[in-house]
Design a protein around this motif. Sequence first.
Motif, PDB file in Angstrom:
ATOM      1  N   GLY A   1      49.949  33.064  58.169  1.00 25.58           N
ATOM      2  CA  GLY A   1      49.326  33.789  59.271  1.00 25.58           C
ATOM      3  C   GLY A   1      48.853  35.173  58.899  1.00 25.58           C
ATOM      4  N   GLY A   2      49.216  35.627  57.723  1.00 28.78           N
ATOM      5  CA  GLY A   2      48.839  36.961  57.285  1.00 28.78           C
ATOM      6  C   GLY A   2      47.442  37.020  56.711  1.00 28.78           C
ATOM      7  N   SER A   3      47.095  38.203  56.200  1.00 28.70           N
ATOM      8  CA  SER A   3      45.744  38.442  55.678  1.00 28.70           C
ATOM      9  C   SER A   3      45.804  39.116  54.316  1.00 28.70           C
ATOM     10  N   LEU A   4      44.782  38.873  53.546  1.00 33.04           N
ATOM     11  CA  LEU A   4      44.566  39.569  52.280  1.00 33.04           C
ATOM     12  C   LEU A   4      43.073  39.762  52.104  1.00 33.04           C
ATOM     13  N   ARG A   5      42.695  40.798  51.370  1.00 36.22           N
ATOM     14  CA  ARG A   5      41.294  40.979  51.006  1.00 36.22           C
ATOM     15  C   ARG A   5      41.190  41.025  49.485  1.00 36.22           C
ATOM     16  N   LEU A   6      40.472  40.077  48.949  1.00 36.52           N
ATOM     17  CA  LEU A   6      40.227  40.041  47.518  1.00 36.52           C
ATOM     18  C   LEU A   6      38.948  40.794  47.191  1.00 36.52           C
ATOM     19  N   SER A   7      38.932  41.403  46.017  1.00 34.95           N
ATOM     20  CA  SER A   7      37.742  42.114  45.535  1.00 34.95           C
ATOM     21  C   SER A   7      37.336  41.543  44.185  1.00 34.95           C
ATOM     22  N   CYS A   8      36.056  41.477  43.963  1.00 34.71           N
ATOM     23  CA  CYS A   8      35.510  41.049  42.675  1.00 34.71           C
ATOM     24  C   CYS A   8      34.496  42.106  42.251  1.00 34.71           C
ATOM     25  N   VAL A   9      34.848  42.859  41.221  1.00 37.35           N
ATOM     26  CA  VAL A   9      33.975  43.927  40.732  1.00 37.35           C
ATOM     27  C   VAL A   9      33.207  43.426  39.518  1.00 37.35           C
TER      28      VAL A   9
ATOM     29  N   ASP B   1      29.165  44.715  48.611  1.00 37.48           N
ATOM     30  CA  ASP B   1      28.708  46.094  48.615  1.00 37.48           C
ATOM     31  C   ASP B   1      27.951  46.272  47.315  1.00 37.48           C
ATOM     32  N   LYS B   2      26.622  46.274  47.399  1.00 36.92           N
ATOM     33  CA  LYS B   2      25.828  46.316  46.174  1.00 36.92           C
ATOM     34  C   LYS B   2      25.981  47.639  45.454  1.00 36.92           C
ATOM     35  N   THR B   3      26.206  48.717  46.195  1.00 41.80           N
ATOM     36  CA  THR B   3      26.354  50.023  45.535  1.00 41.80           C
ATOM     37  C   THR B   3      27.623  50.067  44.681  1.00 41.80           C
ATOM     38  N   LYS B   4      28.625  49.303  45.077  1.00 45.16           N
ATOM     39  CA  LYS B   4      29.864  49.239  44.308  1.00 45.16           C
ATOM     40  C   LYS B   4      29.920  48.017  43.401  1.00 45.16           C
ATOM     41  N   LYS B   5      28.881  47.195  43.446  1.00 48.88           N
ATOM     42  CA  LYS B   5      28.829  45.951  42.659  1.00 48.88           C
ATOM     43  C   LYS B   5      30.107  45.139  42.881  1.00 48.88           C
ATOM     44  N   THR B   6      30.462  45.028  44.134  1.00 50.87           N
ATOM     45  CA  THR B   6      31.716  44.369  44.503  1.00 50.87           C
ATOM     46  C   THR B   6      31.474  43.330  45.580  1.00 50.87           C
ATOM     47  N   VAL B   7      32.112  42.194  45.422  1.00 51.85           N
ATOM     48  CA  VAL B   7      32.095  41.143  46.440  1.00 51.85           C
ATOM     49  C   VAL B   7      33.519  40.975  46.954  1.00 51.85           C
ATOM     50  N   TYR B   8      33.637  40.878  48.263  1.00 55.12           N
ATOM     51  CA  TYR B   8      34.945  40.791  48.894  1.00 55.12           C
ATOM     52  C   TYR B   8      35.151  39.410  49.513  1.00 55.12           C
ATOM     53  N   LEU B   9      36.397  39.036  49.582  1.00 57.02           N
ATOM     54  CA  LEU B   9      36.767  37.832  50.331  1.00 57.02           C
ATOM     55  C   LEU B   9      37.910  38.217  51.266  1.00 57.02           C
ATOM     56  N   GLN B  10      37.582  38.356  52.540  1.00 58.61           N
ATOM     57  CA  GLN B  10      38.588  38.655  53.543  1.00 58.61           C
ATOM     58  C   GLN B  10      39.215  37.340  53.982  1.00 58.61           C
ATOM     59  N   MET B  11      40.510  37.239  53.815  1.00 58.94           N
ATOM     60  CA  MET B  11      41.209  35.996  54.124  1.00 58.94           C
ATOM     61  C   MET B  11      42.184  36.242  55.264  1.00 58.94           C
ATOM     62  N   ASN B  12      41.936  35.617  56.382  1.00 66.09           N
ATOM     63  CA  ASN B  12      42.794  35.753  57.548  1.00 66.09           C
ATOM     64  C   ASN B  12      43.463  34.421  57.858  1.00 66.09           C
ATOM     65  N   SER B  13      44.493  34.483  58.684  1.00 63.34           N
ATOM     66  CA  SER B  13      45.212  33.273  59.109  1.00 63.34           C
ATOM     67  C   SER B  13      45.586  32.411  57.907  1.00 63.34           C
ATOM     68  N   LEU B  14      46.138  33.043  56.917  1.00 60.01           N
ATOM     69  CA  LEU B  14      46.459  32.330  55.680  1.00 60.01           C
ATOM     70  C   LEU B  14      47.523  31.270  55.906  1.00 60.01           C
ATOM     71  N   LYS B  15      47.379  30.181  55.163  1.00 60.95           N
ATOM     72  CA  LYS B  15      48.292  29.048  55.261  1.00 60.95           C
ATOM     73  C   LYS B  15      48.925  28.804  53.882  1.00 60.95           C
ATOM     74  N   PRO B  16      50.070  28.169  53.849  1.00 61.64           N
ATOM     75  CA  PRO B  16      50.690  27.873  52.542  1.00 61.64           C
ATOM     76  C   PRO B  16      49.752  27.094  51.616  1.00 61.64           C
ATOM     77  N   GLU B  17      48.906  26.262  52.180  1.00 61.99           N
ATOM     78  CA  GLU B  17      47.981  25.498  51.338  1.00 61.99           C
ATOM     79  C   GLU B  17      46.862  26.345  50.743  1.00 61.99           C
ATOM     80  N   ASP B  18      46.781  27.601  51.123  1.00 58.95           N
ATOM     81  CA  ASP B  18      45.829  28.524  50.489  1.00 58.95           C
ATOM     82  C   ASP B  18      46.388  29.108  49.189  1.00 58.95           C
ATOM     83  N   THR B  19      47.642  28.818  48.892  1.00 59.82           N
ATOM     84  CA  THR B  19      48.263  29.321  47.663  1.00 59.82           C
ATOM     85  C   THR B  19      47.534  28.795  46.439  1.00 59.82           C
ATOM     86  N   ALA B  20      47.088  29.716  45.589  1.00 61.12           N
ATOM     87  CA  ALA B  20      46.321  29.342  44.398  1.00 61.12           C
ATOM     88  C   ALA B  20      45.978  30.604  43.617  1.00 61.12           C
TER      89      ALA B  20
END
Length: 129
Positions: free
Chosen positions: A14-22, A72-91
Amino acid sequence: VQLQASGGGLVQSGGSLRLSCVLSGISLDYVAVGWFRQAPGKEREGVSCIQDSDDSTYYSDSVKGRFTISKDKTKKTVYLQMNSLKPEDTAVYLCAATREYTYYDGRTCTLGSSIFGSWGLGTQVTVSS
């Protein structure tokens, strides 16, 4: 071209995480970036993707409505906001990039992981029940 993924961790269901890819060595101009994940004993799965040419975004059915990809093109970063996380999202979550060549006909994100030539090392996401 190098990609660095970060932001993973341990979170409760049920929690959230935000991944970043620079990205380094390349801009996001006409580059598609995808997020993929691989769980132990399972095949790599495409999770989400964003195209620069038309700002199209794509999601797997398993994450649609819960995850949001952005950039965010100025930061050359792509984000993945992950909400309502489930155990099957583990990876391990990996980001990858490819140029949007003309012959991809605007469908870069739909062509599968094999067209992505640059990959980051990944970040671990663990969701506890």
